[in-house]
Every structure is written in C-alpha cells, then in structure tokens.
Design an enzyme around this catalytic site. Structure first.
Site, PDB file in Angstrom:
ATOM      1  N   GLY A 187      35.927  26.200  36.981  1.00 36.28           N
ATOM      2  CA  GLY A 187      35.561  26.506  35.600  1.00 36.28           C
ATOM      3  C   GLY A 187      35.199  27.962  35.431  1.00 36.28           C
ATOM      4  N   GLU A 209      35.674  27.650  42.113  1.00 35.72           N
ATOM      5  CA  GLU A 209      37.000  28.154  41.763  1.00 35.72           C
ATOM      6  C   GLU A 209      36.919  28.653  40.323  1.00 35.72           C
ATOM      7  OE1 GLU A 209      39.184  28.605  43.907  1.00 35.72           O
ATOM      8  OE2 GLU A 209      38.492  27.339  45.541  1.00 35.72           O
ATOM      9  N   CYS A 243      44.346  29.750  35.114  1.00 33.17           N
ATOM     10  CA  CYS A 243      43.398  30.692  35.715  1.00 33.17           C
ATOM     11  C   CYS A 243      44.096  31.801  36.497  1.00 33.17           C
ATOM     12  CB  CYS A 243      42.411  29.953  36.613  1.00 33.17           C
ATOM     13  SG  CYS A 243      43.180  29.039  37.966  1.00 33.17           S
TER      14      CYS A 243
END
Length: 469
Positions: A187, A209, A243
């Site tokens: 997140g 992460e 991401c």
C-alpha cells in the site's frame, strides 16, 4: 472485534497443532489455491471488471494467471528449497554436525491493496503457505467485489490454512492490535507507518511493499517507437494504477519531442482513437482517486489526452509537460498521467532520480553501455530494468521489493519462502569425546595456549609499508 479475534485464534490453533509443517500439507494448499483460481476464474474476473474495469485478458495476465504461475513455481521447487543446508564446522568444535533449515514463522497477516486486489493478496499468501504458515488475509475494501469473491471462495478451498477478514479501517485496526508472527503490507507510505507502529508493539517483523515515483530515462540510442509502446503499456495498464508503472519520463529535449509523438501513436495502437470505447482500458477505482487525478492534470500542462468522465470514472491516457513546482511531480501519480521532463543528459537525470526517495523501479532505455553502467552504479532502486517496464514481476526467480521509501523486504519464488521463514541454525555435538574439556575452567597456561592458537586467536596485524610513488 470478535470476528477478528476469532479468525486470528483459529489460524493460531491450526499452526500450533503442527498440521502446517509437513511438505505434503504445503503442497496441498498450493494445489488448492491453483484449483480455486481455475474453478472460479469467471467469478474473480467478473469482480475485477466490476472494481477496476479490467478486461478478462488483463485479469488473467496480471492477476489470476499470475498467482497460479507463482503457486506452480513454488510447488515445483519447494522440496529443494526446504532441504537442510550443511554448514562447515571448524576444527575447534569437532566432532559435530551443523546445518540450517527454513522453519515457518507461525501466523502471517497479509494486508492487500486495491489496485491489484487479487494478485497482491494471493501471491504473498502462496509464499506464506509454502513456508508452512497459516495466514489471515485482509482484502482491500476499495475493491469490494474482489474482496467479496475472496471471502466467498477462500474458506472453501483453503479451510484451516487462511482466514479472510473483510472491512475497512476499524477491522484493520483490530487486526493490527493482534499478535502475528509476520505482517506483509502492500500500500501507501502513510498506512505503512501505521502498520509499522502497530507491529512494534509486538516486535513483529514486517514486509512493506510500497511505491513511489518510478522514472524512465530514454536517450537517442534507443528505438523510440518500441520504447514508447513499452512505456505506454507499462504506464496505462490498469489505467495507470500500478505501483511499478513508469511515473515520469526523463530525456533530452531533442529526444522528448519525437518520443512524445511516438507515445501518442502507441496509445492509439493500444487503446484506439477513443480509449473510452476500448474494453482493454480500465477505470479509476473510486471517485476520490478520480478527483485527485483530475486536480493533478488540471494543475499541469496537458499536451495529449486529458479527457474524462466522472460518472464512469474514465480518465483518458494523458501526457503532461510539467513546470517546476507542479504537484504532479511531488507525489506518486497512480493513474493514467505521464509527465515528460526534459534534462540535459545522464548526469542531470541521475541527479533528479537521486534527489527523490528511492523508487520501486528504475527503467533505462538506452543501447549505450556507459549510460547503462552509470544508472547501475550511481542510483539505488528496488529494481533496475533496461528497455522494459514492469516485466520483472513475471520472473519468479527475481526478488520483488523496494528500498528506502519504496519499501522493505522482498518476495516471489524462493524469496517468498525465505521471507515467511526463519533460517534456524542447528548444531549437533556428541557428548563423547568431550573435546570442550580443553576450554573448561579452571584455566591453565596450556588451555590459554590452545585458546590463543585455535579457538580465539588474536594476532598482531603486520602492516606493510606503502609503496613509494
């Protein structure tokens, strides 16, 4: 909350019973996970389409099939990875045997994000199960259809191995108050700090992460058309909500101009002249993120795209030419906006990269070996990829993780098994002959000589004179 406490207690009881430790149990869970993904493929694909507008093929590529491949890779190699590893024993401890082996940690909490709500929950789960743990899963409440599908099917296929707790901040807060043996969180930075503070109360290890602004550098030595198509694919996949997507592009102005034209062509090739009509192009996850992206675009200079529809949360693939101070360069974009930033060359590009938090990934499009070496030796990032974005996630032997502000710890393949295990050292020394008699008190001159010579030698370092210049 009773539901949270009960779920954690069930996972703890299952682990404490010892049922998760045998290799056969671990392989059975990985097989059940793969079977669930095959049997319920249509359910999961429909949920991903509802939450994020994902095309069925993209759902297979980046979520369902991705996890199935990860589980298969783990199952194929797990027995080898779990074999005890012998360690040499020094003469002073012999006769003895020494080895290390990977032992499960216990109960793992996995908190998933909304952008890849199936992959980024179940890929860590696969590693946790392969390592012999039980798990408590917290799907993202911002992807409610996927969360509901996971809560529906995981208890059927992975009963006793994984518990699912749905909900928002109250449920997550209650989970973080429980004691776990490892917490795996994917997140944003703000939530990660909350997780770390909660983990500190129980001295629980964490894997974080996160993300950040992953740059792409492009120079004139590369094939601009191919580079543009790859950058556009990596940036606008999942409507930019990835991401490891290229967050901004650095290039000399003489490269940036033709690259911009090639990026426009690439967007058309990928999603047609009207991406709103393309079933291959996704949607923004919710109204709040849509409004945030609109503000970023409106606060910069749009050179292509910018179209949007709030009702359907459609946001067109958009190229920007930001000015110094534009908000779009101050935060991770996490959407279909791609700033194009001119630099004078490699040195300025590296300076800009190093002037920010360390990125989750760094992409270099160049045939020049000196340029490649400069980025390899003078930057720090979670991953470094030449001529392709995002694809490193699909290489199961590569660790995936960040550094600094982009995260800590890594997983995938063997790295997942190690993340969710403790490498326990074991020493086995027979009681006869008892060679430790040589170092037991009372100490004598003879024992001192043995210790000085063999057990704990300390010798003066003889420094050689520096050569004359």
């Amino acid at each position: 909350m009773q539901t949270v406490a009960t779920s954690v207690a069930r996972a703890r009881a299952q682990f404490d019973a010892g049922t998760t430790r045998p290799l056969a149990w671990r392989l059975e869970q990985l097989s059940s996970l793969r079977r669930m993904l095959a049997d319920r493929h249509a359910d999961f694909a429909a949920a991903l389409a509802k939450d994020l507008g994902k095309h069925n093929t993209e759902a297979q590529l980046t979520e369902i099939g991705f996890v199935a491949a990860e589980a298969a890779h783990l199952a194929r190699h797990l027995e080898d990875w779990l074999r005890p590893r012998p360690v040499p024993v020094p003469l002073t401890v012999q006769p003895a045997r020494a080895w290390t082996e990977l032992t499960p940690l216990g109960v793992v909490l996995v908190i998933g994000p909304w952008n890849y709500p199936l992959q980024l929950l179940l890929a860590p789960l696969a590693g946790a199960l392969a390592a012999g743990n039980t798990a408590v899963l917290k799907p993202s409440e911002h992807a409610p259809a996927t969360s509901a599908a996971l809560a529906r099917w995981i208890p059927e296929y992975l009963a006793g191995a994984a518990e699912v707790v749905e909900g928002g901040i109250p449920e997550t807060t209650a989970l973080l108050a429980e004691r776990f043996d490892h917490i795996f969180f994917t997140g944003g930075e703000t939530a990660a700090k909350v997780v770390m503070r909660a983990a500190a109360e129980h001295l629980t290890p964490v894997t974080l992460e996160l993300g950040g602004k992953s740059p792409a550098y492009v120079d004139a030595s590369t094939d601009l058309a191919t580079a543009a198509k790859r950058i556009a694919w990596g940036r606008f996949m999942n409507a930019g909500q990835t991401c490891v997507a290229p967050d901004y592009v650095l290039a000399a102005e003489e490269v940036l101009e033709p690259l911009q034209a090639e990026l426009i062509k690439a967007v058309t090739a990928l999603f047609g002249t009207d991406p709103a009509a393309s079933p291959s192009y996704g949607r923004i996850v919710d109204d709040r993120h849509f409004a945030r992206l609109a503000a970023l675009a409106d606060g910069s200079t749009v050179v292509h795209g910018g179209g949007r529809d709030a009702a359907s949360r459609y946001f067109e693939p958009t190229l920007l030419r930001p000015a110094p101070g534009d908000a779009v360069m101050a935060e991770e974009i996490f959407g279909p906006l791609l700033p194009l930033v001119p630099v004078q060359g490699v040195d300025e590009a590296i300076g800009l990269v190093n002037g920010r938090a360390k990125p989750l990934a760094l992409y270099v499009f160049s045939k020049d070996p000196l340029t490649r070496r400069a980025f390899a030796e003078r930057t720090s990032s979670g991953a470094l990829c030449f001529d392709v974005p995002a694809a490193h996630l699909s290489v199961p032997g590569l660790p995936f993780g960040g550094v600094g502000g982009s995260g800590m710890g890594a997983y995938h393949g063997e790295h997942s098994v190690r993340t969710f295990s403790h490498e326990r050292p074991t020493l086995d020394k027979p009681l006869r002959p008892d060679t430790l008699e040589l170092i037991y008190p009372p100490y004598t001159r003879a024992k001192q000589g043995i210790i000085n010579a063999l057990v704990a030698p300390v010798r003066k370092q003889v420094r050689k004179p520096a050569p004359e210049r």
